[in-house]
Design an enzyme around this catalytic site. Structure first.
Site, mmCIF file in Angstrom:
data_model
loop_
_atom_site.group_PDB
_atom_site.id
_atom_site.type_symbol
_atom_site.label_atom_id
_atom_site.label_comp_id
_atom_site.label_asym_id
_atom_site.label_seq_id
_atom_site.Cartn_x
_atom_site.Cartn_y
_atom_site.Cartn_z
ATOM 1 N N PHE A 190 -39.681 69.293 26.620
ATOM 2 C CA PHE A 190 -40.720 68.704 25.775
ATOM 3 C C PHE A 190 -40.206 68.626 24.341
ATOM 4 O O PHE A 190 -39.820 69.635 23.751
ATOM 5 C CB PHE A 190 -41.987 69.569 25.830
ATOM 6 C CG PHE A 190 -43.094 69.070 24.933
ATOM 7 C CD1 PHE A 190 -43.906 68.001 25.324
ATOM 8 C CD2 PHE A 190 -43.324 69.649 23.698
ATOM 9 C CE1 PHE A 190 -44.924 67.537 24.491
ATOM 10 C CE2 PHE A 190 -44.341 69.192 22.854
ATOM 11 C CZ PHE A 190 -45.138 68.129 23.249
ATOM 12 N N GLY A 191 -40.235 67.403 23.773
ATOM 13 C CA GLY A 191 -39.825 67.205 22.381
ATOM 14 C C GLY A 191 -41.022 66.848 21.520
ATOM 15 O O GLY A 191 -41.883 66.069 21.948
ATOM 16 N N TYR A 192 -41.072 67.407 20.325
ATOM 17 C CA TYR A 192 -42.195 67.127 19.422
ATOM 18 C C TYR A 192 -41.716 66.726 18.026
ATOM 19 O O TYR A 192 -42.524 66.448 17.150
ATOM 20 C CB TYR A 192 -43.132 68.351 19.324
ATOM 21 C CG TYR A 192 -42.403 69.597 18.860
ATOM 22 C CD1 TYR A 192 -41.740 70.421 19.770
ATOM 23 C CD2 TYR A 192 -42.321 69.918 17.510
ATOM 24 C CE1 TYR A 192 -41.035 71.529 19.341
ATOM 25 C CE2 TYR A 192 -41.612 71.026 17.075
ATOM 26 C CZ TYR A 192 -40.983 71.832 17.999
ATOM 27 O OH TYR A 192 -40.269 72.927 17.564
ATOM 28 N N GLY A 193 -40.388 66.725 17.822
ATOM 29 C CA GLY A 193 -39.813 66.338 16.529
ATOM 30 C C GLY A 193 -38.817 65.211 16.763
ATOM 31 O O GLY A 193 -39.150 64.175 17.335
ATOM 32 N N SER A 194 -37.585 65.442 16.354
ATOM 33 C CA SER A 194 -36.577 64.390 16.544
ATOM 34 C C SER A 194 -36.372 64.080 18.030
ATOM 35 O O SER A 194 -35.951 62.978 18.379
ATOM 36 C CB SER A 194 -35.245 64.795 15.902
ATOM 37 O OG SER A 194 -34.703 65.918 16.547
ATOM 38 N N GLU A 217 -29.995 72.225 18.203
ATOM 39 C CA GLU A 217 -31.165 72.914 17.646
ATOM 40 C C GLU A 217 -30.824 74.312 17.132
ATOM 41 O O GLU A 217 -31.708 75.150 16.966
ATOM 42 C CB GLU A 217 -32.269 72.997 18.715
ATOM 43 C CG GLU A 217 -32.686 71.655 19.305
ATOM 44 C CD GLU A 217 -33.385 70.735 18.305
ATOM 45 O OE1 GLU A 217 -33.980 71.248 17.340
ATOM 46 O OE2 GLU A 217 -33.314 69.499 18.475
HETATM 47 C C1 SIN Z 1 -38.027 68.837 18.806
HETATM 48 O O1 SIN Z 1 -37.780 67.681 18.464
HETATM 49 O O2 SIN Z 1 -38.726 69.056 19.822
HETATM 50 C C2 SIN Z 1 -37.499 70.016 18.057
HETATM 51 C C3 SIN Z 1 -37.411 69.836 16.589
HETATM 52 C C4 SIN Z 1 -36.484 68.753 16.121
HETATM 53 O O3 SIN Z 1 -35.335 68.667 16.588
HETATM 54 O O4 SIN Z 1 -36.884 67.951 15.274
#
Ligand code: SIN
Length: 186
Positions: free
Chosen positions: A15-19, A94
């Site tokens: 699950f990704g929530y940022g990039s 990360e």
């Molecule tokens: C993510 O995207 O889920 C982690 C934070 C990031 O890499 O911006």
């Protein structure tokens, strides 16, 4: 809080929530807009390796626990054979303070439950910056840039990607608006 998820035994959804919403940069078998419960997304994590530099960190997102909140993002199903290599790449990407966390992920409108992994930067990591107002965050974002590019690009791409999946986030929208305002002031 664990490092589960190696090939053949652990979760196969990431699950990704940022990039990771807009630039996963790894092969996946399937992807779906998804959410996790009990977290809000905040620009509280410092970035010294992607969107800032040591001594001049940018601000990127992490998750902050909040009962009953929903955080939308993108879930990717990775084939078991590719999982080990994918996680090794993501661990590297990360490494600026994020740790793997196993969570329940809800897929799409149907909210199908799957077990997934996300990368979480908790207050225990040395790059954690913590709360600031959207205006303060925006001032820091406008002045920051790193090996992955300008910090403002991260903010705008995230806003755009969340809007596109119908998962607009008021905090992201507010920070993006403030970044535009600060940028317009020069
Ligand atoms: C993510 O995207 O889920 C982690 C934070 C990031 O890499 O911006």
């Amino acid at each position: 809080m664990d490092g589960q998820g190696e090939a053949g035994e652990g979760p196969q959804w990431i699950f990704g929530y940022g990039s990771l919403v807009w630039r996963p940069d790894f092969a996946y078998a399937e992807r779906e807009a998804a959410w996790v419960e009990g977290f809000v997304r905040r620009f509280w994590q410092g970035s010294t390796d992607h969107r800032g530099l040591p001594g001049a960190p940018g601000r990127v997102v992490t998750l902050v626990p909040e009962p009953r909140a929903r955080c939308w993002g993108m879930a990717y199903r990775v084939s078991p054979l590719a999982l080990r290599e994918t996680l090794a790449r993501l661990d590297h990407r990360e490494q600026g303070g994020y740790r793997r966390q196993t969570v329940e992920v809800r897929l799409g409108e149907a909210a199908r439950r799957v077990t997934g992994l996300l990368y979480w930067a908790t207050p225990a990591n040395p790059n954690f910056l913590g709360p600031a107002t959207p205006a303060e965050i925006a001032r820091q974002v406008v002045g920051a840039s790193g090996p992955s590019g300008p910090n403002r690009e991260y903010v705008f791409r995230l806003e755009e990607a969340l809007d596109a999946i119908g998962g607009s986030d008021p905090h992201v929208t507010e920070v993006a608006a403030q970044v535009r305002a600060v940028g317009a002031d020069g």
